[in-house]
Design a protein around this motif. Structure first.
Motif, mmCIF file in Angstrom:
data_model
loop_
_atom_site.group_PDB
_atom_site.id
_atom_site.type_symbol
_atom_site.label_atom_id
_atom_site.label_comp_id
_atom_site.label_asym_id
_atom_site.label_seq_id
_atom_site.Cartn_x
_atom_site.Cartn_y
_atom_site.Cartn_z
ATOM 1 N N UNK A 87 32.163 36.241 33.208
ATOM 2 C CA UNK A 87 33.537 36.248 33.734
ATOM 3 C C UNK A 87 34.525 36.665 32.536
ATOM 4 N N UNK A 88 34.007 36.533 31.471
ATOM 5 C CA UNK A 88 35.113 36.945 30.266
ATOM 6 C C UNK A 88 34.752 38.354 30.017
ATOM 7 N N UNK A 89 33.953 39.185 30.839
ATOM 8 C CA UNK A 89 34.034 40.652 30.648
ATOM 9 C C UNK A 89 35.200 41.119 31.578
ATOM 10 N N UNK A 90 35.593 40.462 32.666
ATOM 11 C CA UNK A 90 36.543 41.031 33.531
ATOM 12 C C UNK A 90 37.743 40.782 33.130
ATOM 13 N N UNK A 91 38.976 41.464 33.756
ATOM 14 C CA UNK A 91 40.125 41.288 33.445
ATOM 15 C C UNK A 91 40.684 39.687 33.790
ATOM 16 N N UNK A 92 41.533 39.198 32.910
ATOM 17 C CA UNK A 92 42.246 37.814 33.140
ATOM 18 C C UNK A 92 43.062 37.977 34.437
ATOM 19 N N UNK A 93 42.716 37.190 35.249
ATOM 20 C CA UNK A 93 43.632 37.239 36.592
ATOM 21 C C UNK A 93 45.103 36.633 36.123
ATOM 22 N N UNK A 94 46.097 37.402 36.656
ATOM 23 C CA UNK A 94 47.450 37.276 36.435
ATOM 24 C C UNK A 94 47.935 35.879 37.095
ATOM 25 N N UNK A 95 47.328 35.217 38.025
ATOM 26 C CA UNK A 95 47.867 34.066 38.514
ATOM 27 C C UNK A 95 47.297 32.872 37.818
ATOM 28 N N UNK A 96 47.946 31.620 37.229
ATOM 29 C CA UNK A 96 47.329 30.733 36.428
ATOM 30 C C UNK A 96 46.561 29.994 37.368
ATOM 31 N N UNK A 103 36.750 44.274 26.544
ATOM 32 C CA UNK A 103 37.261 43.342 25.633
ATOM 33 C C UNK A 103 36.736 41.959 25.762
ATOM 34 N N UNK A 104 35.358 41.872 25.803
ATOM 35 C CA UNK A 104 34.405 40.880 26.074
ATOM 36 C C UNK A 104 34.833 39.787 24.979
ATOM 37 N N UNK A 105 34.809 40.327 23.696
ATOM 38 C CA UNK A 105 34.397 39.494 22.573
ATOM 39 C C UNK A 105 36.123 39.202 22.292
#
Length: 616
Positions: free
Chosen positions: A540-549, A600-602
């Motif tokens: 999950x952390x490898x993917x872009x952070x969803x913009x919606x909280x 941006x995983x790490x």
């Protein structure tokens, strides 16, 4: 894009709700109901032991559940109420004359009283992973706690007074010795009215009995007989209780196809009748079954039935064949087969081919996705014969599936990488059109079109994984080959949950938290489920952070939810999921790097532990 993403999110959440309901509510409820039923049954048996083990027998006569017959024909063998006290299985077996069964796969005996096949133990399969634990007991005689047996015989035409062998008939063995694959046994009985019944029983080195009946007539009139076969089971056996697995009455009945009736369903129906050809029928457990295999060319009047005998339910599958006429001075012959054993795929498939049966492989519950599940089993089994370990075979199959779908996954991850690259442009749109959502969407789609990005492509790997996951789950859950199959270390049975538990510090504390009332069911969290949860979180952390909280919160909690939900699943399935997650991380990282997207995983992991909100 937002609409598509919300639709996909709704589907995922719906699936999570259904799985959570099954895992957190339905399964515990079934366990409570089963425990209550067993307690109630034990109370009834203690109060009235004389009715706990009725002796079912095929007798001519009329019952309201008998199949429709031709004029003048008898009814299918009925199950009258007869009482017998419950005794230990060895005591009941020792109390009657018997012929031993000795094969590489089966031990047991045939009762000379009634000529029933009612004592079958599967010597290659044990109750637990301990090889010294008792062998699986499949068939047991009347008078034991759980009678389960097969019986064959004849009923006369309507109005006939000719004596037939019954459950109380004592047959005589010709010669001596046990039934073995190399040596059939022959039983005889004379009715004193000119008929001699001669039954030859043979067995192969697996689980197939062949029953050949010869009836000779030296009387003064022809005799018409109707051959029958039945399998009877007294009481409701323990069942797994999962909707993906059928346990109960089963058969493939000619053009009617596969027929499956659970114990509750046949209780409600009372009796279900069929007049077909090319049929087989029986009673199946998760891993074992007893099935009647009449000739595929025979006209079969078949029945599934449930009867209340005293306080105990009796379940029966039976058939009646076309009549045999035994002329004066003549002999009539009929031959049938009985399967009583473990549902090993190779064995079942072999019988299906050799006996020209009608889809006998459906005795194994491959499910609706038969075309995926069975090939998945063959693939795992093929790798097993190479590497010698089913767990390693599962890992190898996962790698193979990843390679097969690599081109599609590559496009998907490439699209995700491009989406990550345009995140700054998308963020700028919010500043440029802060109050115009429609304009934001229009400009967003223009960016996607220009950069050739498919906004829903990132979901394709998940969609691909679903049928693979389901088929593997089915293989691990229903196939006996996975039962007691070890992996490495503490995993001694891939078909059972990971036996370790975080809540007793993996065995350091001397108590089992899963035995706690109510709460204990949710405290089964072993090492492999934790590993699986960690790999899912990393993915999950490898993917872009969803913009919606809200979406971000859902995806942040999803690994933890799945960790608890899968904790009670077969260990082999959890190992597969963890391994698949790891491969997905490596694959996705490689493709993103190839497409110039920053990994941006790490950074994401550090920001999570730092409690900061990462922005792009």
């Amino acid at each position: 894009m937002i609409e598509n993403r919300n639709t996909i999110l709704a589907v995922i959440l719906s699936g999570l709700v259904l799985i959570a309901w099954q895992y957190l509510y339905n399964i515990p409820q079934m366990e409570k109901q089963r425990a209550a039923q067993q307690a109630e049954l034990a109370q009834k048996q203690a109060a009235n032991p004389a009715t706990t083990a009725p002796g079912a027998t095929p007798t001519p006569g009329t019952t309201p559940t008998a199949p429709a017959q031709q004029a003048g024909a008898p009814t299918t063998p009925a199950t009258p109420a007869a009482a017998a006290p419950v005794q230990p299985r060895p005591t009941v077996i020792a109390a009657s004359p018997r012929v031993k069964i000795e094969t590489p796969s089966i031990s047991g005996s045939i009762a000379l009283t009634g000529a029933r096949i009612d004592d079958v133990a599967l010597v290659k399969f044990r109750e637990t992973v301990d090889p010294k634990s008792p062998a699986i007991e499949l068939f047991s005689p009347s008078g034991t706690k759980e009678p389960f047996y097969a019986e064959f015989g004849f009923v006369p035409s309507a109005g006939s007074t000719v004596k037939m062998p019954t459950k109380d008939t004592v047959w005589t063995q010709e010669g001596t010795g046990a039934l073995t694959p190399a040596k059939p046994v022959t039983l005889t009985w004379n009715n004193g009215q000119g008929l001699t019944f001669k039954r030859t029983i043979s067995i192969d080195d697996k689980y197939l009995f062949t029953i050949k009946d010869d009836v000779s007539n030296v009387g003064d009139a022809p005799v018409t007989l109707y051959p029958f076969g039945l399998i009877s089971r007294h009481g409701v056996p323990p069942v797994s209780g999962y909707y993906i697995l059928h346990e109960g009455l089963i058969g493939v009945l000619g053009e009617k196809g596969l027929q499956e009736y659970g114990y509750k369903a046949i209780d409600e129906a009372k009796a279900v009748e069929f007049k077909v050809t090319n049929a087989w029928l029986g009673i199946t457990d998760k891993y074992w079954a007893g099935t009647l295999l009449p000739s595929p060319k025979a006209n079969v009047q078949a029945r599934f039935s449930s009867n209340l005998v005293g306080t105990l339910r009796t379940y029966q599958t039976d058939y009646l064949l076309d009549p045999l006429t035994v002329a004066i001075g003549g002999t009539a012959t009929t031959t049938t087969n009985l399967f009583a054993g473990a549902k090993e795929n190779a064995v079942v498939d072999t019988y299906d081919r050799q006996l020209s049966l009608n889809k006998f492989d459906r005795l194994i519950d491959w499910g609706w996705f038969y075309f995926i599940t069975k090939p998945m089993f063959f693939l795992i089994d093929w790798f097993f014969h190479i590497v010698g370990n089913f767990g390693v075979a599962i890992l190898a199959v996962t790698v193979l599936v990843k390679l097969v779908f690599f081109p599609l996954a590559s496009k998907s991850y490439a699209s995700m990488a491009k989406m990550k690259a345009v995140q700054p442009q998308l963020a700028a749109l919010k500043d440029k059109y802060p109050d115009d959502k429609v304009k934001q969407q229009q400009e967003m789609m223009e960016i996607y079109k220009k950069e050739k990005i498919n906004p829903i492509a990132g979901c394709l790997p998940i969609l691909i994984q679903i049928p693979v996951f389901f088929s593997l789950y089915k293989v691990l859950f229903v196939t006996i080959e996975m039962r007691h199959a070890p992996f490495f270390g503490w995993i001694r049975d891939l078909s059972a949950p990971d036996p370790t538990n975080l809540f007793n510090l993996f065995g350091l504390l001397a108590f089992d938290p899963t035995q706690l009332p109510v709460l204990g069911y949710y405290l089964h969290l072993g090492i492999w489920p934790i590993i699986m949860g960690i790999t899912m979180w990393v993915q999950m952390k490898l993917n872009p952070t969803p913009p919606d909280p809200t979406q971000k919160m859902i995806f942040d909690w999803m690994p933890l939810i799945f960790t608890f939900m899968l904790a009670g699943f077969p260990a082999g399935l959890v190992i597969y999921w963890a391994w698949n997650n790891l491969l997905s991380v490596l694959q996705q990282g490689y493709i993103m790097n190839k497409n110039g997207a920053k990994i941006e995983l790490f950074d994401n992991i550090r920001s999570t532990f730092a409690g900061s909100k990462k922005t792009t």
